[in-house]
Motif scaffolding. Sequence first.
Motif, PDB file in Angstrom:
ATOM      1  N   ASP A 155      21.671  -6.081   1.845  1.00  0.00           N
ATOM      2  CA  ASP A 155      22.071  -6.004   0.431  1.00  0.00           C
ATOM      3  C   ASP A 155      22.455  -4.581   0.013  1.00  0.00           C
ATOM      4  OD1 ASP A 155      19.568  -4.912   0.542  1.00  0.00           O
ATOM      5  OD2 ASP A 155      18.651  -6.246  -0.937  1.00  0.00           O
ATOM      6  N   GLY A 156      22.722  -3.733   1.017  1.00  0.00           N
ATOM      7  CA  GLY A 156      23.283  -2.418   0.716  1.00  0.00           C
ATOM      8  C   GLY A 156      22.289  -1.313   0.427  1.00  0.00           C
ATOM      9  N   LYS A 157      20.988  -1.589   0.521  1.00  0.00           N
ATOM     10  CA  LYS A 157      19.987  -0.547   0.293  1.00  0.00           C
ATOM     11  C   LYS A 157      19.780   0.271   1.563  1.00  0.00           C
ATOM     12  CE  LYS A 157      17.313  -3.259  -3.068  1.00  0.00           C
ATOM     13  NZ  LYS A 157      15.988  -3.915  -3.325  1.00  0.00           N
ATOM     14  N   ASP A 158      19.304   1.497   1.375  1.00  0.00           N
ATOM     15  CA  ASP A 158      18.902   2.277   2.536  1.00  0.00           C
ATOM     16  C   ASP A 158      17.588   1.691   3.053  1.00  0.00           C
ATOM     17  OD1 ASP A 158      17.705   4.428   4.186  1.00  0.00           O
ATOM     18  OD2 ASP A 158      19.407   5.604   3.459  1.00  0.00           O
ATOM     19  N   PHE A 159      17.526   1.394   4.346  1.00  0.00           N
ATOM     20  CA  PHE A 159      16.320   0.777   4.911  1.00  0.00           C
ATOM     21  C   PHE A 159      15.070   1.582   4.560  1.00  0.00           C
ATOM     22  CE2 PHE A 159      13.178   0.493   8.356  1.00  0.00           C
ATOM     23  CZ  PHE A 159      12.922  -0.878   8.362  1.00  0.00           C
ATOM     24  N   ALA A 160      15.172   2.908   4.615  1.00  0.00           N
ATOM     25  CA  ALA A 160      14.005   3.756   4.352  1.00  0.00           C
ATOM     26  C   ALA A 160      13.456   3.562   2.940  1.00  0.00           C
ATOM     27  CB  ALA A 160      14.360   5.219   4.584  1.00  0.00           C
ATOM     28  N   ASP A 161      14.333   3.207   1.999  1.00  0.00           N
ATOM     29  CA  ASP A 161      13.891   3.013   0.606  1.00  0.00           C
ATOM     30  C   ASP A 161      13.102   1.725   0.414  1.00  0.00           C
ATOM     31  OD1 ASP A 161      15.000   5.409  -0.258  1.00  0.00           O
ATOM     32  OD2 ASP A 161      16.938   4.491  -0.752  1.00  0.00           O
ATOM     33  N   THR A 162      13.119   0.840   1.390  1.00  0.00           N
ATOM     34  CA  THR A 162      12.391  -0.432   1.264  1.00  0.00           C
ATOM     35  C   THR A 162      10.952  -0.325   1.773  1.00  0.00           C
ATOM     36  OG1 THR A 162      12.994  -1.316   3.462  1.00  0.00           O
ATOM     37  CG2 THR A 162      14.575  -1.635   1.670  1.00  0.00           C
ATOM     38  N   ILE A 163      10.617   0.810   2.377  1.00  0.00           N
ATOM     39  CA  ILE A 163       9.307   0.975   3.018  1.00  0.00           C
ATOM     40  C   ILE A 163       8.254   1.487   2.033  1.00  0.00           C
ATOM     41  CG2 ILE A 163       8.039   2.160   4.851  1.00  0.00           C
ATOM     42  CD1 ILE A 163      10.115   0.137   5.869  1.00  0.00           C
ATOM     43  N   LYS A 164       7.091   0.846   2.036  1.00  0.00           N
ATOM     44  CA  LYS A 164       5.954   1.327   1.227  1.00  0.00           C
ATOM     45  C   LYS A 164       4.966   2.017   2.156  1.00  0.00           C
ATOM     46  CE  LYS A 164       6.425  -2.367  -2.222  1.00  0.00           C
ATOM     47  NZ  LYS A 164       5.793  -3.566  -2.842  1.00  0.00           N
ATOM     48  N   SER A 165       4.723   3.292   1.883  1.00  0.00           N
ATOM     49  CA  SER A 165       3.871   4.083   2.772  1.00  0.00           C
ATOM     50  C   SER A 165       2.579   4.508   2.072  1.00  0.00           C
ATOM     51  CB  SER A 165       4.622   5.337   3.233  1.00  0.00           C
ATOM     52  OG  SER A 165       3.755   6.210   3.938  1.00  0.00           O
ATOM     53  N   PRO A 166       1.448   4.454   2.783  1.00  0.00           N
ATOM     54  CA  PRO A 166       0.184   4.947   2.230  1.00  0.00           C
ATOM     55  C   PRO A 166      -0.003   6.452   2.472  1.00  0.00           C
ATOM     56  CG  PRO A 166      -0.230   3.991   4.379  1.00  0.00           C
ATOM     57  CD  PRO A 166       1.260   3.847   4.118  1.00  0.00           C
ATOM     58  N   LEU A 167       0.998   7.081   3.085  1.00  0.00           N
ATOM     59  CA  LEU A 167       0.820   8.469   3.537  1.00  0.00           C
ATOM     60  C   LEU A 167       1.384   9.492   2.550  1.00  0.00           C
ATOM     61  CD1 LEU A 167       1.594   7.939   7.333  1.00  0.00           C
ATOM     62  CD2 LEU A 167      -0.569   7.697   6.098  1.00  0.00           C
ATOM     63  N   THR A 168       1.260   9.175   1.258  1.00  0.00           N
ATOM     64  CA  THR A 168       1.678  10.124   0.230  1.00  0.00           C
ATOM     65  C   THR A 168       0.632  11.232   0.107  1.00  0.00           C
ATOM     66  OG1 THR A 168       0.585   8.765  -1.433  1.00  0.00           O
ATOM     67  CG2 THR A 168       2.942   8.382  -1.084  1.00  0.00           C
ATOM     68  N   TYR A 169       1.032  12.350  -0.469  1.00  0.00           N
ATOM     69  CA  TYR A 169       0.092  13.452  -0.705  1.00  0.00           C
ATOM     70  C   TYR A 169      -0.955  12.996  -1.715  1.00  0.00           C
ATOM     71  CZ  TYR A 169      -1.656  17.959  -2.457  1.00  0.00           C
ATOM     72  OH  TYR A 169      -2.453  19.011  -2.847  1.00  0.00           O
ATOM     73  N   ASN A 170      -2.217  12.985  -1.290  1.00  0.00           N
ATOM     74  CA  ASN A 170      -3.309  12.509  -2.133  1.00  0.00           C
ATOM     75  C   ASN A 170      -4.601  13.187  -1.669  1.00  0.00           C
ATOM     76  OD1 ASN A 170      -5.334  11.069  -3.478  1.00  0.00           O
ATOM     77  ND2 ASN A 170      -4.183   9.135  -3.389  1.00  0.00           N
ATOM     78  N   PRO A 171      -4.869  14.413  -2.154  1.00  0.00           N
ATOM     79  CA  PRO A 171      -6.039  15.163  -1.663  1.00  0.00           C
ATOM     80  C   PRO A 171      -7.372  14.455  -1.889  1.00  0.00           C
ATOM     81  CG  PRO A 171      -4.980  16.288  -3.528  1.00  0.00           C
ATOM     82  CD  PRO A 171      -4.065  15.199  -3.105  1.00  0.00           C
ATOM     83  N   LYS A 172      -7.472  13.677  -2.977  1.00  0.00           N
ATOM     84  CA  LYS A 172      -8.722  12.944  -3.224  1.00  0.00           C
ATOM     85  C   LYS A 172      -8.946  11.893  -2.147  1.00  0.00           C
ATOM     86  CE  LYS A 172     -11.136  10.096  -6.644  1.00  0.00           C
ATOM     87  NZ  LYS A 172     -11.035   9.400  -7.958  1.00  0.00           N
ATOM     88  N   ALA A 173      -7.907  11.097  -1.879  1.00  0.00           N
ATOM     89  CA  ALA A 173      -8.025  10.066  -0.839  1.00  0.00           C
ATOM     90  C   ALA A 173      -8.221  10.709   0.528  1.00  0.00           C
ATOM     91  CB  ALA A 173      -6.766   9.198  -0.827  1.00  0.00           C
ATOM     92  N   ALA A 174      -7.592  11.862   0.751  1.00  0.00           N
ATOM     93  CA  ALA A 174      -7.735  12.567   2.028  1.00  0.00           C
ATOM     94  C   ALA A 174      -9.188  12.959   2.262  1.00  0.00           C
ATOM     95  CB  ALA A 174      -6.842  13.811   2.050  1.00  0.00           C
ATOM     96  N   LYS A 175      -9.843  13.497   1.236  1.00  0.00           N
ATOM     97  CA  LYS A 175     -11.254  13.904   1.357  1.00  0.00           C
ATOM     98  C   LYS A 175     -12.145  12.690   1.597  1.00  0.00           C
ATOM     99  CE  LYS A 175     -11.325  18.228  -1.318  1.00  0.00           C
ATOM    100  NZ  LYS A 175      -9.919  18.364  -1.695  1.00  0.00           N
ATOM    101  N   GLU A 176     -11.857  11.594   0.879  1.00  0.00           N
ATOM    102  CA  GLU A 176     -12.653  10.372   1.060  1.00  0.00           C
ATOM    103  C   GLU A 176     -12.514   9.841   2.483  1.00  0.00           C
ATOM    104  OE1 GLU A 176     -11.195   7.816  -1.990  1.00  0.00           O
ATOM    105  OE2 GLU A 176     -12.305   8.822  -3.603  1.00  0.00           O
ATOM    106  N   ASN A 177     -11.298   9.810   2.977  1.00  0.00           N
ATOM    107  CA  ASN A 177     -11.089   9.346   4.351  1.00  0.00           C
ATOM    108  C   ASN A 177     -11.752  10.278   5.357  1.00  0.00           C
ATOM    109  OD1 ASN A 177      -9.621   6.858   4.386  1.00  0.00           O
ATOM    110  ND2 ASN A 177      -7.848   7.946   3.565  1.00  0.00           N
ATOM    111  N   LEU A 178     -11.716  11.586   5.086  1.00  0.00           N
ATOM    112  CA  LEU A 178     -12.360  12.554   5.979  1.00  0.00           C
ATOM    113  C   LEU A 178     -13.866  12.311   6.056  1.00  0.00           C
ATOM    114  CD1 LEU A 178     -12.349  15.137   7.719  1.00  0.00           C
ATOM    115  CD2 LEU A 178     -12.643  16.437   5.595  1.00  0.00           C
ATOM    116  N   GLU A 179     -14.508  12.120   4.896  1.00  0.00           N
ATOM    117  CA  GLU A 179     -15.957  11.916   4.886  1.00  0.00           C
ATOM    118  C   GLU A 179     -16.339  10.647   5.642  1.00  0.00           C
ATOM    119  OE1 GLU A 179     -18.143  14.216   3.997  1.00  0.00           O
ATOM    120  OE2 GLU A 179     -16.311  15.396   3.677  1.00  0.00           O
ATOM    121  N   LYS A 180     -15.528   9.593   5.478  1.00  0.00           N
ATOM    122  CA  LYS A 180     -15.783   8.354   6.226  1.00  0.00           C
ATOM    123  C   LYS A 180     -15.606   8.589   7.727  1.00  0.00           C
ATOM    124  CE  LYS A 180     -14.308   5.330   2.445  1.00  0.00           C
ATOM    125  NZ  LYS A 180     -13.226   4.429   1.949  1.00  0.00           N
ATOM    126  N   ALA A 181     -14.578   9.359   8.068  1.00  0.00           N
ATOM    127  CA  ALA A 181     -14.319   9.645   9.481  1.00  0.00           C
ATOM    128  C   ALA A 181     -15.456  10.449  10.095  1.00  0.00           C
ATOM    129  CB  ALA A 181     -13.003  10.408   9.621  1.00  0.00           C
TER     130      ALA A 181
END
Length: 552
Positions: free
Chosen positions: A344-370
């Motif tokens: 439908d003419g969209k850029d394939f990359a624009d259809t992707i939903k990624s959890p890897l956005t910059y999020n220092p709070k989530a990063a710290k939470e994931n680190l503590e769990k790790a």
Amino acid sequence: MKKFKLPIIIIAFITFLAGCSNGDGIYSDKGQVFRKVLPQDMASLDTALVTDTVSFDIFNQVYEGLYTLDKNDKAIPGVAKEMPEKTNGGKTLTIKLRKNAKWSNGEPVTAHDFVYSWRRAINPDTASEYAYIMYDIKNAEEINLGKKKVKDLGVKAVDDHTLKVELTKPIPYIDELFAFGVFMPVNKHAVEKYGEQYGTKASKAVYNGPFKVKDWKVEDKIQLVKNNDYWDKKHVSLDRVNYKILKDQQAGASLYDTGSTDDTTITADQVDKYKDNPALKKRLLASTFFIKLNQKDVPAFKNKKMRLAISQAIDKQGYVDSVKNNGSTAFDGFTSKLTAKTTDGKDFADTIKSPLTYNPKAAKENLEKAKKELGVKEITFKMNTEDTPDAKISAEYIKSQVEKNLPGVTMKIQQLPFKQRVNRELSQNYEASLSGWGPDYPDPLTFLNTMTTGNSQNRTGWSNKEFDKLTKEANGPLLKKPKEREAAMKKAEELLLHDAPVAPIYQKGEAHLTNPQVKGLFYHQIGGDTSLKYVKIDKSINRKTGKKKKDN
């Protein structure tokens, strides 16, 4: 945000003047010559043995495959005189070759050259890292895995100027794929003459493209001259192409200012200086850069939450603003923008939903769990990067982000020459590595296939059966079902990103100073970076203003 500064350097003008004193010197602008600064050297002149962008860029000038790419990245005839005749539902291709194509040693370029070259590339004894890109040819995968003989490859010379190719299934982008460097031919007599030394020097290769390599001084310069044996030489205006290899991009700007080069990339600090200069050009490339995380050598990277933490800890917008400032964009995905369009003419990359956005709070939470899951309080790892000032600044920014947003994590930096950094990745002899990838053909699989189990470019220790299954379906039964195929590739990429074996950072941009006199320069988003066949230096243009010179 504070800008990261590069040290100011002074060009050694003694070297510069020595080069200018000779009409054929690396900096001379005598006649029709295009002079370009490269940030790194090419790896080899052997089309079967390279994986880097610089080598493929040089290949575009000195070799020619069945097809080449036009300025819109569409395949047009090269050694082939017309587009392929497709039969058997698109699985059989009959390709007629032009009879006036020659090698630089005067020999004709024939269908036998392509049979020889492709068999050589797929032969496991050649150890081509890119052999997998040929797997759509009948029996190629089995040959590369040692299960069938090389002569069984689905390519045949019907006669000197007719090539027949049997595919495992119809491939929608096959014409563009045949323009890629690995499919470019080599001269059998030259390969047999030089053996393992083939392609290691300018004199130890034979060429069939618009230019041929006259001189190659490793880590210093590459000089091309017009190939008078090329079938279409009448459309080649340049007499020479001079590449100067400079790891410090700031030095390239100095060369530009002194009229010693026609094209160079510049650093973040230099962009503002040239903002009103007609030479300044910014472009976004279809290449993504990310940190490869080696699960084999770093136990902490086996932990998914630790991998997520690293990706989420890096301020990517801050990175492109302060470190790059050259048109690069923050990026959270894997397949780059500008690689492929959806139905439908969209850029394939624009259809992707990624959890890897910059999020220092989530990063710290994931680190503590790790940390709890790993039973550790501190984690240290080493990230490889290249031995250039620009790479050092990039690595220092990443280090500052990781250590600021992930308490107890220490990241060390190891700078290596480009070839060594790549070789360590390919042999999986690293902990983390700042790496990148660009498309070889216009389809998401050019990215996704690199992360399948056992792929020579993966080398992270990550493997996922569902991801492998989805990519295999996208390259097989779903080829004639475009919407279902897109859904499968979207699912595969999102699965990859949720597992985070790599930490995406940015999509590459470049800020260039390009001489306004340069006309006919094609940039590509797939395969080699440029085509110089139609470049001409228009000396009626004022280099400084970009306008026509006034008559006296």
